[in-house]
Design an enzyme around this catalytic site. Structure first.
Site, mmCIF file in Angstrom:
data_model
loop_
_atom_site.group_PDB
_atom_site.id
_atom_site.type_symbol
_atom_site.label_atom_id
_atom_site.label_comp_id
_atom_site.label_asym_id
_atom_site.label_seq_id
_atom_site.Cartn_x
_atom_site.Cartn_y
_atom_site.Cartn_z
ATOM 1 N N ASN A 10 34.214 35.541 42.021
ATOM 2 C CA ASN A 10 34.960 34.735 42.992
ATOM 3 C C ASN A 10 34.039 34.499 44.183
ATOM 4 O OD1 ASN A 10 36.700 33.652 44.883
ATOM 5 N ND2 ASN A 10 37.880 35.537 45.204
ATOM 6 N N LYS A 12 34.559 32.691 46.658
ATOM 7 C CA LYS A 12 35.329 32.416 47.877
ATOM 8 C C LYS A 12 34.742 31.178 48.585
ATOM 9 C CE LYS A 12 36.276 37.289 48.221
ATOM 10 N NZ LYS A 12 36.947 38.317 48.969
ATOM 11 N N HIS A 96 45.510 35.211 44.901
ATOM 12 C CA HIS A 96 44.540 36.139 45.511
ATOM 13 C C HIS A 96 45.138 36.658 46.822
ATOM 14 C CE1 HIS A 96 40.957 37.604 47.534
ATOM 15 N NE2 HIS A 96 40.400 37.676 46.343
ATOM 16 N N GLU A 98 43.985 36.981 49.657
ATOM 17 C CA GLU A 98 43.695 36.139 50.826
ATOM 18 C C GLU A 98 44.647 34.947 50.876
ATOM 19 O OE1 GLU A 98 39.496 35.769 50.019
ATOM 20 O OE2 GLU A 98 39.302 37.910 50.430
ATOM 21 N N GLU A 168 43.935 43.985 42.256
ATOM 22 C CA GLU A 168 43.019 43.998 43.389
ATOM 23 C C GLU A 168 43.698 44.678 44.577
ATOM 24 O OE1 GLU A 168 39.767 40.894 43.099
ATOM 25 O OE2 GLU A 168 41.439 39.872 44.024
ATOM 26 N N GLY A 174 36.398 43.461 49.749
ATOM 27 C CA GLY A 174 35.415 43.162 50.792
ATOM 28 C C GLY A 174 35.204 44.294 51.779
HETATM 29 C C1 PEP Z 1 37.808 39.368 45.544
HETATM 30 O O1 PEP Z 1 37.831 38.687 46.560
HETATM 31 O O2 PEP Z 1 38.440 38.990 44.554
HETATM 32 C C2 PEP Z 1 37.019 40.593 45.549
HETATM 33 C C3 PEP Z 1 37.227 41.452 44.602
HETATM 34 O O3 PEP Z 1 36.114 40.741 46.572
HETATM 35 P P1 PEP Z 1 35.020 41.916 46.739
HETATM 36 O O4 PEP Z 1 34.409 42.158 45.393
HETATM 37 O O5 PEP Z 1 34.035 41.378 47.720
HETATM 38 O O6 PEP Z 1 35.743 43.126 47.232
#
Ligand code: PEP
Length: 252
Positions: A10, A12, A96, A98, A168, A174
């Site tokens: 991803n 982003k 997601h 976010e 997640e 992040g």
């Molecule tokens: C994500 O945004 O789906 C994610 C898993 O980010 P990160 O790997 O940076 O934690």
């Protein structure tokens, strides 16, 4: 039925065209297509048509990060699932954290988008997960259970075996804090149990459940080694070909 292992990146809202093209060129040099593994890249929307060219003949699949629940019409700034299909997306992230926290997506709208994608034969990767507050108060099972249930409430039974989930934990995205493989496996098992209650054993056993949240080259092998973890959704570490290819190589 053996579940498909998927490692999805991803990106982003990162990478400009030159950077994305270089990343994919290097990735293609570093990895070879493997029958038992699906590698997916989800760039930001305006890069999607370019990425289709970059990925040509590589075996790497193209995904988007979001789509509209509605089919078409006066929805300024949105992207339809039909357009994603025409542009060559095989996958699309949905819900997601976010999108849920910054753009007001609800369990119901996530369920609706999931059905819209399935109508276009795009595989939705439905993201679920708890906040730190929810975990600390012991509400994580209820939160995740409700997120999963809302999807099955909206999706036609004939499409249930085409769903992919990504667990997640919001506190791991992040932040550099990964759920331990045991913590992740426990939640994956819970999600699979919930799917079994909602849709039966065949669907539960067929559904790939990915882990996402600070996955990297150092922890990928341990996470992928767990029985209930069928792949990874990778944010930060998917932006560099070297890091992402090391994660991919850790799947045995
Ligand atoms: C994500 O945004 O789906 C994610 C898993 O980010 P990160 O790997 O940076 O934690």
């Amino acid at each position: 039925m053996a579940r498909k292992t998927i490692i999805a990146g991803n990106w982003k809202m990162n990478l400009l065209p030159v950077e994305g093209e270089e990343m994919v060129a290097e990735l293609k040099e570093r990895i070879a297509p493997r029958e038992n593994l699906e590698v997916v890249i989800c760039p930001q929307m305006a890069l999607v048509p370019l990425a289709l060219d970059w990925l040509y003949d590589s075996g790497i699949q193209l995904g988007a990060q979001n789509c509209a629940e509605k089919l078409a019409g006066a929805y300024t700034g949105e992207t339809s699932a039909e357009l994603l299909k025409v542009l060559g997306c095989h996958y699309c992230l949905v819900g997601h954290s976010e999108r849920r926290s910054l753009y007001g997506e609800t369990d119901e709208s996530v369920g609706g988008k999931t059905q819209t994608l399935l109508n276009m034969s795009i595989i939705p990767i439905v993201c679920v997960g708890e906040t730190l507050e929810q975990r600390e108060s012991g509400a994580h099972f209820d939160t995740i259970g409700a997120q999963v249930t809302a999807v099955f409430n909206k999706v036609d039974p004939e499409a249930w075996t085409r769903l992919v989930f990504a667990y997640e934990p919001v506190w791991a995205i992040g932040t550099g804090k990964t759920a331990t493989p045991a913590q992740a496996n426990e939640i994956h098992r819970f999600i699979r149990e919930r799917i079994k209650e909602l849709a039966g054993e065949i669907v539960a056993n067929a559904t790939s459940i990915l882990y996402g949240g600070s996955a990297n080259a150092s922890n990928a092998a341990d996470l992928l080694g767990k029985s209930e973890i069928d792949g990874l959704l990778v944010g930060g570490a998917s932006l560099k070909a070297m890091d992402f290819s090391q994660i991919i190589a850790s799947f045995k």
